[in-house]
Design an enzyme around this catalytic site. Structure first.
Site, PDB file in Angstrom:
ATOM      1  N   ASP A 166     -13.180  -4.120  25.103  1.00 52.21           N
ATOM      2  CA  ASP A 166     -14.060  -3.093  25.655  1.00 52.21           C
ATOM      3  C   ASP A 166     -14.039  -3.129  27.183  1.00 52.21           C
ATOM      4  OD1 ASP A 166     -14.878  -2.361  23.050  1.00 52.21           O
ATOM      5  OD2 ASP A 166     -16.388  -3.945  23.049  1.00 52.21           O
TER       6      ASP A 166
ATOM      7  N   HIS B 158     -20.088  -4.798  19.915  1.00 48.80           N
ATOM      8  CA  HIS B 158     -18.663  -4.453  19.894  1.00 48.80           C
ATOM      9  C   HIS B 158     -18.397  -3.351  18.869  1.00 48.80           C
ATOM     10  CE1 HIS B 158     -14.389  -4.917  20.407  1.00 48.80           C
ATOM     11  NE2 HIS B 158     -14.195  -5.345  19.175  1.00 48.80           N
TER      12      HIS B 158
END
Length: 353
Positions: A186, A213
């Site tokens: 990310d 996540h």
């Protein structure tokens, strides 16, 4: 390059029975990649085998893997590095706690890009039971054979699997600072998107990702980066959503034939580099999803400094923009729900002995 250059001459590693983390010198680490013959596992194994501080790499996978682990190991054994690479293949029905002693004993870092990948239209909740069971098979074996190792989980859904495994790890009386959820991808995506918008050098960009996540739990803090902070406020919501949806874009582009594998391996290797640097006495910081007290939730992703025992410091979220404050408040119930699913899984189970 991905890894820092080292000019030292490293000694061969001691036998597994003699391994103690406080006595380890840089350049003598044993790493295992579980799922090492898979889409993430193969490039991650390549990056680990070429890491200057890794002298032993175990490629662990199932006998039904598309490529035999021994084949991946043979391929990697020709790299011009000091790393010894060994493949280990296990049957689907095998219990790692009964079969994987040689593979896992003496490991300092176990990377787990294992489990069933997400497919188009699949909810992450659909993945939980099957992938938590896969993770449990591995992590309970780590608890027995390498309880001092850092276990880095790349098993979806991370928001639920990491709490489940960490709670089971703690039930064994082991240190929760060893269990880490890998959210580095990310960060890499946010960094790349900011680079593309601003033209700033990508190596100088570091967008913290907090929360979790998956989906809306992925919260990029553009305001905390010099380049990110220059992006007009009206562009931030769309950019935020672009980071959240980046994994789905890859799944769709691969037309059901895979998810993010190469970029995930690159991200996993970056996290691994930080863990190994921490074990060496440095104090690197990366975002990761870990047991946390920085919010009211027991697990949360934020900046983490690694040290000799794994997670050394979990950093607070820091100052937020108005958009980021609103997003944080909005995503907390979703993250709590996903954490609770993992806690429920752990509550009704224990690691085998």
């Amino acid at each position: 390059s991905l890894f820092l250059a080292h000019s030292e001459v490293f000694a061969a590693p001691p036998p597994p029975s003699a391994l103690k983390l406080d006595a380890i010198m840089p350049g003598s680490y044993k790493v295992c990649v579980v799922g090492g013959a898979g889409g993430i596992g193969q490039p991650l194994s390549l990056l680990m085998a070429s890491h200057p501080d890794v002298v032993e790499l175990c490629v662990y996978d199932l006998t039904v893997a598309m490529v035999p682990p021994a084949g991946v190991a043979a391929d990697l054994s020709h790299l011009n590095s000091r790393c010894k690479v060994t493949g280990y293949a296990f049957d689907v029905a095998d219990k790692a706690i009964e079969k994987a002693e040689e593979c896992l004993s003496g490991c300092h870092l176990v990377l787990v890009p294992a489990g069933m990948p997400r497919k188009p239209g699949m909810d992450r909740k659909d993945l939980l039971t099957v992938n938590a069971d896969i993770a449990k098979n591995i992590v309970e074996a780590c608890a027995k054979f390498c309880p001092e190792a850092v276990v880095a989980l790349i098993v979806n859904p991370v928001n639920s699997v990491v709490p489940a495994m960490c709670e089971l790890w703690k039930k064994k009386g082991l240190n929760p600072k060893k269990i880490v959820g890998v959210t580095t991808l990310d960060v890499l995506r946010a960094n790349k998107f900011v680079h593309e918008i601003t033209g700033a050098a990508v190596e100088d960009i570091d967008i913290p990702i907090v929360g979790g996540h998956a989906g809306t739990t992925i919260l990029p803090l553009f305001s905390q980066d010099k380049a990110g902070a220059t992006i007009p406020a009206e562009q931030i919501p769309d950019l935020d959503k672009k980071v959240q949806d980046a994994g789905t874009v890859v799944v769709s582009a691969k037309a059901g034939k895979g998810s993010a594998t190469l970029s995930m391996a690159f991200a996993g290797a970056r996290l691994a580099r930080a863990v190994l640097a921490g074990l060496s006495g440095e104090a690197p910081t990366e975002c990761a999803y870990v047991e946390s007290t920085v919010t009211g939730l027991p697990y949360f992703a934020s900046k983490v400094t690694f040290g000799p025992d794994g997670v050394q410091t979990v950093h607070p979220i820091g100052d937020l923009s108005a958009h980021e404050k609103s997003r944080l408040e909005g995503m907390m119930p979703t993250l709590k729900e996903e954490i609770d699913v993992g806690l429920e899984y752990a509550a009704s189970r224990e690691f085998a002995s």
